[in-house]
Design an enzyme around this catalytic site. Structure first.
Site, PDB file in Angstrom:
ATOM      1  N   SER A  32       0.815  -1.221   0.000  1.00 49.47           N
ATOM      2  CA  SER A  32       0.000   0.000   0.000  1.00 49.47           C
ATOM      3  C   SER A  32       0.845   1.266   0.000  1.00 49.47           C
ATOM      4  O   SER A  32       0.314   2.375   0.017  1.00 49.47           O
ATOM      5  CB  SER A  32      -0.902   0.030   1.247  1.00 49.47           C
ATOM      6  OG  SER A  32      -1.624  -1.158   1.352  1.00 49.47           O
ATOM      7  N   ASP A  56       0.031  -5.769   3.355  1.00 52.28           N
ATOM      8  CA  ASP A  56       0.458  -4.559   4.071  1.00 52.28           C
ATOM      9  C   ASP A  56      -0.254  -4.566   5.414  1.00 52.28           C
ATOM     10  O   ASP A  56      -1.103  -5.440   5.676  1.00 52.28           O
ATOM     11  CB  ASP A  56       0.102  -3.279   3.264  1.00 52.28           C
ATOM     12  CG  ASP A  56       0.987  -2.082   3.636  1.00 52.28           C
ATOM     13  OD1 ASP A  56       1.007  -1.700   4.840  1.00 52.28           O
ATOM     14  OD2 ASP A  56       1.646  -1.518   2.752  1.00 52.28           O
ATOM     15  N   ILE A 139      13.772  -4.374  -1.047  1.00 52.89           N
ATOM     16  CA  ILE A 139      13.891  -2.953  -1.410  1.00 52.89           C
ATOM     17  C   ILE A 139      14.124  -2.124  -0.153  1.00 52.89           C
ATOM     18  O   ILE A 139      14.803  -1.093  -0.179  1.00 52.89           O
ATOM     19  CB  ILE A 139      12.603  -2.492  -2.144  1.00 52.89           C
ATOM     20  CG1 ILE A 139      12.486  -3.192  -3.504  1.00 52.89           C
ATOM     21  CG2 ILE A 139      12.559  -0.978  -2.298  1.00 52.89           C
ATOM     22  CD1 ILE A 139      11.172  -2.967  -4.235  1.00 52.89           C
ATOM     23  N   ASP A 172      20.059   2.063  -8.825  1.00 56.93           N
ATOM     24  CA  ASP A 172      21.378   2.684  -9.061  1.00 56.93           C
ATOM     25  C   ASP A 172      21.782   2.532 -10.526  1.00 56.93           C
ATOM     26  O   ASP A 172      22.372   3.451 -11.119  1.00 56.93           O
ATOM     27  CB  ASP A 172      22.430   2.044  -8.143  1.00 56.93           C
ATOM     28  CG  ASP A 172      22.067   2.212  -6.680  1.00 56.93           C
ATOM     29  OD1 ASP A 172      21.605   3.303  -6.311  1.00 56.93           O
ATOM     30  OD2 ASP A 172      22.223   1.251  -5.899  1.00 56.93           O
ATOM     31  N   HIS A 199      24.113  -0.461  -1.590  1.00 53.18           N
ATOM     32  CA  HIS A 199      23.129   0.564  -1.950  1.00 53.18           C
ATOM     33  C   HIS A 199      23.078   1.660  -0.888  1.00 53.18           C
ATOM     34  O   HIS A 199      22.113   1.787  -0.154  1.00 53.18           O
ATOM     35  CB  HIS A 199      21.736  -0.059  -2.162  1.00 53.18           C
ATOM     36  CG  HIS A 199      20.697   0.974  -2.449  1.00 53.18           C
ATOM     37  ND1 HIS A 199      20.676   1.711  -3.627  1.00 53.18           N
ATOM     38  CD2 HIS A 199      19.676   1.458  -1.697  1.00 53.18           C
ATOM     39  CE1 HIS A 199      19.682   2.572  -3.586  1.00 53.18           C
ATOM     40  NE2 HIS A 199      19.059   2.448  -2.416  1.00 53.18           N
TER      41      HIS A 199
HETATM   42  P1  NAD Z   1       6.027   4.208   2.400  1.00 56.79           P
HETATM   43  O1  NAD Z   1       5.989   4.668   3.791  1.00 56.79           O
HETATM   44  O2  NAD Z   1       5.312   5.012   1.371  1.00 56.79           O
HETATM   45  O3  NAD Z   1       5.454   2.722   2.294  1.00 56.79           O
HETATM   46  C1  NAD Z   1       5.873   1.713   3.148  1.00 56.79           C
HETATM   47  C2  NAD Z   1       4.736   0.738   3.344  1.00 56.79           C
HETATM   48  O4  NAD Z   1       5.207  -0.288   4.211  1.00 56.79           O
HETATM   49  C3  NAD Z   1       3.503   1.350   3.992  1.00 56.79           C
HETATM   50  O5  NAD Z   1       2.349   1.076   3.213  1.00 56.79           O
HETATM   51  C4  NAD Z   1       3.427   0.669   5.346  1.00 56.79           C
HETATM   52  O6  NAD Z   1       2.108   0.481   5.812  1.00 56.79           O
HETATM   53  C5  NAD Z   1       4.105  -0.645   5.024  1.00 56.79           C
HETATM   54  N1  NAD Z   1       4.544  -1.372   6.216  1.00 56.79           N
HETATM   55  C6  NAD Z   1       5.040  -0.890   7.392  1.00 56.79           C
HETATM   56  N2  NAD Z   1       5.281  -1.897   8.238  1.00 56.79           N
HETATM   57  C7  NAD Z   1       4.942  -3.033   7.593  1.00 56.79           C
HETATM   58  C8  NAD Z   1       4.962  -4.394   7.941  1.00 56.79           C
HETATM   59  N3  NAD Z   1       5.367  -4.828   9.140  1.00 56.79           N
HETATM   60  N4  NAD Z   1       4.542  -5.292   7.028  1.00 56.79           N
HETATM   61  C9  NAD Z   1       4.129  -4.896   5.805  1.00 56.79           C
HETATM   62  N5  NAD Z   1       4.073  -3.618   5.418  1.00 56.79           N
HETATM   63  C10 NAD Z   1       4.477  -2.701   6.297  1.00 56.79           C
HETATM   64  O7  NAD Z   1       7.562   4.031   1.992  1.00 56.79           O
HETATM   65  P2  NAD Z   1       8.177   3.860   0.515  1.00 56.79           P
HETATM   66  O8  NAD Z   1       8.483   5.184  -0.056  1.00 56.79           O
HETATM   67  O9  NAD Z   1       7.326   2.917  -0.235  1.00 56.79           O
HETATM   68  O10 NAD Z   1       9.600   3.172   0.888  1.00 56.79           O
HETATM   69  C11 NAD Z   1       9.653   1.885   1.433  1.00 56.79           C
HETATM   70  C12 NAD Z   1      11.091   1.475   1.705  1.00 56.79           C
HETATM   71  O11 NAD Z   1      11.834   1.372   0.474  1.00 56.79           O
HETATM   72  C13 NAD Z   1      11.883   2.469   2.572  1.00 56.79           C
HETATM   73  O12 NAD Z   1      12.640   1.769   3.516  1.00 56.79           O
HETATM   74  C14 NAD Z   1      12.794   3.160   1.559  1.00 56.79           C
HETATM   75  O13 NAD Z   1      13.964   3.669   2.155  1.00 56.79           O
HETATM   76  C15 NAD Z   1      13.090   2.022   0.629  1.00 56.79           C
HETATM   77  N6  NAD Z   1      13.596   2.398  -0.706  1.00 56.79           N
HETATM   78  C16 NAD Z   1      14.574   1.616  -1.245  1.00 56.79           C
HETATM   79  C17 NAD Z   1      15.060   1.881  -2.504  1.00 56.79           C
HETATM   80  C18 NAD Z   1      16.113   1.009  -3.111  1.00 56.79           C
HETATM   81  O14 NAD Z   1      16.738   1.409  -4.105  1.00 56.79           O
HETATM   82  N7  NAD Z   1      16.350  -0.196  -2.633  1.00 56.79           N
HETATM   83  C19 NAD Z   1      14.563   2.979  -3.220  1.00 56.79           C
HETATM   84  C20 NAD Z   1      13.570   3.751  -2.650  1.00 56.79           C
HETATM   85  C21 NAD Z   1      13.092   3.451  -1.365  1.00 56.79           C
HETATM   86  C1  LMR Z   2      17.091   5.643  -3.107  1.00 62.80           C
HETATM   87  O1  LMR Z   2      18.238   5.407  -3.494  1.00 62.80           O
HETATM   88  O2  LMR Z   2      16.343   6.443  -3.696  1.00 62.80           O
HETATM   89  C2  LMR Z   2      16.557   4.916  -1.910  1.00 62.80           C
HETATM   90  O3  LMR Z   2      17.542   4.175  -1.283  1.00 62.80           O
HETATM   91  C3  LMR Z   2      15.815   5.808  -0.967  1.00 62.80           C
HETATM   92  C4  LMR Z   2      16.705   6.762  -0.218  1.00 62.80           C
HETATM   93  O4  LMR Z   2      16.520   6.869   0.993  1.00 62.80           O
HETATM   94  O5  LMR Z   2      17.536   7.423  -0.839  1.00 62.80           O
END
Ligand code: NAD
Ligand code: LMR
Length: 335
Positions: A32, A56, A139, A172, A199
């Site tokens: 979500s 979620d 992620i 990346d 990352h």
């Molecule tokens: P967000 O807050 O919009 O969404 C996160 C979702 O996780 C929410 O819907 C929340 O309800 C849900 N959640 C929380 N606890 C949970 C649980 N125990 N079980 C299942 N769902 C749960 O955040 P976002 O912008 O979608 O980012 C999510 C994550 O991805 C962050 O940690 C962010 O840093 C990471 N991210 C990683 C990369 C990458 O390159 N790997 C890139 C962008 C963001």
């Molecule tokens: C990204 O590279 O966009 C993610 O890892 C989110 C962040 O916190 O930068």
């Protein structure tokens, strides 16, 4: 190495047909959220997906009802809350995890550890029980620590197959391709830059010396481009000014990576995608490098390949930081 044929098409057509399987169950944990919703949309239109299981702790029924009206074959189900997690993950072929909190300006990815480590741990515990064969793509940040957490949990449960656990570092690569294409006035879809390491910040090591097509830059430009790729996440966090981090580009990258996993599962050959995995290619026990993907996940780790002196130096700086991040994850999982 990263030929055009490896760039997946994310958009299906209604008349898509293939002689292969096309019936994989994909679960999204955190469906979500800012990433979870557009990622689930892209998976709903992926012809390799027959079942899309959305999990979620909030809003999943609404997201599932919405996506279920899209005229593609994948059956969508929504699961809300921990009491439904096992059902959501049961027998999944692929589990993608974007669950957890994102950064706000001024935060590092490591600042997310305290909240996100526990979330990832409990999802992995359930996956070990009900979907031990699944390919798991993580992620959630900090990715450098989250992947060791998941592997340690699976190890404790006696279910670890290191070929099946991936930190998704595809964003990346997507960014590197885009920024280099902009600099050289190329079409980004024709550009491939391998990115290795981890990352976050200095652990992100773009291998511009191995660009396809070959490109070259004066030293100061090479340095500034490398820093921009390393800090691109922070660029988005600042621009969003408190409203989170990259979501749409990450959904694209996550869907590209999930599609590569599915193509490998489906028996396609020569599917190559870098990801952050358990590794022995450097002294860091987890490291992102190009991988050949197949029916059991990693078929072959293609390792480091040739690095320029500049990239060797980046690698030297990345390793101590990576080791620290990995140790934090291992310690957390075993405490
Ligand atoms: P967000 O807050 O919009 O969404 C996160 C979702 O996780 C929410 O819907 C929340 O309800 C849900 N959640 C929380 N606890 C949970 C649980 N125990 N079980 C299942 N769902 C749960 O955040 P976002 O912008 O979608 O980012 C999510 C994550 O991805 C962050 O940690 C962010 O840093 C990471 N991210 C990683 C990369 C990458 O390159 N790997 C890139 C962008 C963001
Ligand atoms: C990204 O590279 O966009 C993610 O890892 C989110 C962040 O916190 O930068």
């Amino acid at each position: 190495m990263f030929s055009r044929v490896l760039r997946p098409s994310l958009i299906s057509t209604r008349n898509f047909s293939t002689s292969k399987q096309n019936n994989y169950k994909v679960a999204v944990c955190g469906a979500s959220g800012g990433i979870g919703q557009p990622l689930s949309l892209l998976l709903k239109i992926n012809p390799l997906v027959s079942e899309l299981s959305l999990y979620d702790v909030v809003h999943t029924p609404g997201v599932a009802a919405d996506l279920s009206h899209i005229e593609t074959a994948a059956k969508v189900t929504g699961y809300n809350g921990p009491e439904h997690l096992a059902e959501a993950l049961k027998c999944a072929d692929v589990i993608i995890i974007p669950a957890g909190v994102p950064r706000k300006p001024g935060m590092t990815r490591d600042d997310l550890f305290n909240t996100n480590a526990g979330i990832v741990k409990s999802l992995a515990e359930c996956a070990a029980e009900v979907a031990p064969e699944a390919l798991i793509g993580i992620i959630t940040n900090p990715v450098n620590s989250a992947v060791p957490i998941v592997c340690e949990v699976l190890k404790k449960a006696g279910k670890l197959d290191p070929r099946r656990v991936f930190g998704i570092s595809t964003l990346d690569i997507v960014r590197a391709n885009t920024f280099i294409a902009q600099e050289k006035s190329l079409n980004p879809k024709d550009v491939n830059i391998p990115v290795i390491g981890g990352h976050s910040g200095i652990t992100i090591i773009p291998l511009i010396s191995r660009a396809t097509p070959a490109v070259s830059f004066p030293e100061d430009k090479l340095k500034s481009l490398t820093t921009r790729i390393q800090e691109a996440g922070t660029e988005v966090v600042k621009a969003k000014a408190g409203a989170g981090s990259a979501t749409l580009s990450m959904a694209y990258a996550g869907a590209r990576f999930a599609n590569s996993l599915l193509r490998g599962l489906n028996g396609e050959s020569n599917v190559i995608e870098p990801a952050y995995v358990m590794s022995d290619v450097t002294e860091a026990p987890y490291f992102a490098s190009p991988l050949v993907l197949g029916k059991c996940g990693i078929e072959k780790n293609l390792g480091l390949g040739n690095l320029s002196d500049f990239e060797q130096d980046l690698l030297k700086k990345a390793i101590p930081e990576l080791k620290k991040n990995i140790e934090a994850g291992v310690k957390f999982a075993n405490q």
